[in-house]
Scaffold this active site. Sequence first.
Site, mmCIF file in Angstrom:
data_model
loop_
_atom_site.group_PDB
_atom_site.id
_atom_site.type_symbol
_atom_site.label_atom_id
_atom_site.label_comp_id
_atom_site.label_asym_id
_atom_site.label_seq_id
_atom_site.Cartn_x
_atom_site.Cartn_y
_atom_site.Cartn_z
ATOM 1 N N SER A 142 0.845 -1.124 -0.042
ATOM 2 C CA SER A 142 0.107 -0.098 -0.031
ATOM 3 C C SER A 142 1.098 1.227 0.065
ATOM 4 C CB SER A 142 -0.610 0.046 1.267
ATOM 5 O OG SER A 142 -1.325 1.300 1.418
ATOM 6 N N TYR A 155 -2.069 -1.477 10.530
ATOM 7 C CA TYR A 155 -1.967 -1.582 9.006
ATOM 8 C C TYR A 155 -0.785 -1.015 8.269
ATOM 9 C CZ TYR A 155 -3.983 -1.279 4.073
ATOM 10 O OH TYR A 155 -4.213 -1.428 2.869
HETATM 11 P P1 NAD Z 1 -11.669 -6.294 -0.128
HETATM 12 O O1 NAD Z 1 -12.198 -6.254 1.292
HETATM 13 O O2 NAD Z 1 -12.523 -5.933 -1.239
HETATM 14 O O3 NAD Z 1 -11.006 -7.805 -0.387
HETATM 15 C C1 NAD Z 1 -10.347 -8.367 0.753
HETATM 16 C C2 NAD Z 1 -10.462 -9.953 0.580
HETATM 17 O O4 NAD Z 1 -9.487 -10.637 1.484
HETATM 18 C C3 NAD Z 1 -11.986 -10.459 0.718
HETATM 19 O O5 NAD Z 1 -12.415 -11.321 -0.260
HETATM 20 C C4 NAD Z 1 -11.769 -11.232 2.104
HETATM 21 O O6 NAD Z 1 -12.844 -12.358 1.964
HETATM 22 C C5 NAD Z 1 -10.396 -11.637 2.023
HETATM 23 N N1 NAD Z 1 -9.668 -12.179 3.095
HETATM 24 C C6 NAD Z 1 -9.781 -11.458 4.376
HETATM 25 N N2 NAD Z 1 -9.206 -12.141 5.417
HETATM 26 C C7 NAD Z 1 -8.973 -13.305 4.970
HETATM 27 C C8 NAD Z 1 -8.193 -14.503 5.442
HETATM 28 N N3 NAD Z 1 -7.823 -14.520 6.495
HETATM 29 N N4 NAD Z 1 -7.667 -15.379 4.559
HETATM 30 C C9 NAD Z 1 -8.246 -15.516 3.290
HETATM 31 N N5 NAD Z 1 -8.946 -14.377 2.466
HETATM 32 C C10 NAD Z 1 -9.050 -13.358 3.411
HETATM 33 O O7 NAD Z 1 -10.242 -5.282 -0.112
HETATM 34 P P2 NAD Z 1 -9.386 -5.023 -1.009
HETATM 35 O O8 NAD Z 1 -9.587 -3.176 -0.970
HETATM 36 O O9 NAD Z 1 -9.518 -5.510 -2.521
HETATM 37 O O10 NAD Z 1 -7.846 -5.352 -0.486
HETATM 38 C C11 NAD Z 1 -7.035 -6.422 -1.095
HETATM 39 C C12 NAD Z 1 -5.692 -5.861 -0.579
HETATM 40 O O11 NAD Z 1 -5.373 -4.591 -1.096
HETATM 41 C C13 NAD Z 1 -5.405 -5.711 0.958
HETATM 42 O O12 NAD Z 1 -4.117 -6.441 1.344
HETATM 43 C C14 NAD Z 1 -5.319 -4.208 1.193
HETATM 44 O O13 NAD Z 1 -4.863 -3.822 2.282
HETATM 45 C C15 NAD Z 1 -4.619 -3.848 0.100
HETATM 46 N N6 NAD Z 1 -4.926 -2.244 -0.441
HETATM 47 C C16 NAD Z 1 -6.099 -2.025 -0.540
HETATM 48 C C17 NAD Z 1 -6.291 -0.720 -0.966
HETATM 49 C C18 NAD Z 1 -7.677 0.275 -1.128
HETATM 50 O O14 NAD Z 1 -7.656 1.242 -1.239
HETATM 51 N N7 NAD Z 1 -8.642 -0.655 -1.253
HETATM 52 C C19 NAD Z 1 -5.339 0.041 -0.934
HETATM 53 C C20 NAD Z 1 -3.817 -0.130 -0.745
HETATM 54 C C21 NAD Z 1 -3.766 -1.778 -0.394
#
Ligand code: NAD
Length: 260
Positions: A142, A155
């Site tokens: 991130s 985080y």
């Molecule tokens: P999201 O909530 O849409 O998806 C996250 C997924 O992870 C879900 O399908 C959930 O079921 C799964 N998950 C959660 N805990 C789990 C576990 N213990 N085992 C297996 N699966 C699990 O979120 P997103 O925004 O798509 O995030 C995905 C990644 O991107 C994360 O690591 C997040 O930190 C990172 N990220 C997101 C953003 C943003 O702005 N959305 C920015 C930077 C980084």
Amino acid sequence: MQLKDKVAIITGSASGIGKEIALEYAKEGAKVVIADLMLAAAQATADEINKSGGKAMAVEMNVTDEAAVDAATAKVVEQFGGVDVLISNAGIQIISPIVDFKYEDWKKLMAIHADGAFLTTRAAMRAMIKQGKGGSIIYMGSVHSHEASPLKSAYVTAKHGLIGLAKTVAKEGAKDKIRANVICPGFVRTPLVEKQIPEQSKALGISEADVVKNVMLKDTVDGEFTTVQDVAQLAVFLAAFPTNALTGQSITVSHGWHMQ
Ligand code: NAD
């Protein structure tokens, strides 16, 4: 077809960024593994890919469960013939000031982001070394792998840690042609971020519109969200890159919020 017949395990790919990477990888010819806690949603994504001519399987995987990670990886090797790419993407967000942060919440977040990255990396590296064809490991970091924001101590700590893990995998994996890199997105409008907007509004005492404009997108060059598609394009590029020249790096995709 930049990823033709590559087997890619993508954790947390039943939703958001991981799901878009799965769809994009399938279009590029990869055999995609939708690994998630939510089996029904993972299966729905796999069905969508298989119906449109791609190749995908769903596996139930809690990335914090050592036995579940090893069993799911073994199932992938058995059914798809190996592992070429791991995207360690599963994640959650918990916001709170440090002084109020519950230890249980800290441990929960660290387990998913840090322990999950370690367990899936170890399983994938073991499979890649056995195959002898090398591989690519990509961590979903991130902007918070480089910057801090208030209310996000666990985080920010976990996302900084992924850079250390990627650099170590790059050094240990080089002899087996295993590369490791980190993608660092800015804010992307997925369920993870939609949940935060009202939470931050309450915690900071400002409107939801102000959270978006003056907190989330304040330091971007153009006030725009990064998209799941932006992140998926970068994930294709990193997995398709052919040599160890690009390893141990973190690449930021954030509309200029963070510039390295
Ligand atoms: P999201 O909530 O849409 O998806 C996250 C997924 O992870 C879900 O399908 C959930 O079921 C799964 N998950 C959660 N805990 C789990 C576990 N213990 N085992 C297996 N699966 C699990 O979120 P997103 O925004 O798509 O995030 C995905 C990644 O991107 C994360 O690591 C997040 O930190 C990172 N990220 C997101 C953003 C943003 O702005 N959305 C920015 C930077 C980084």
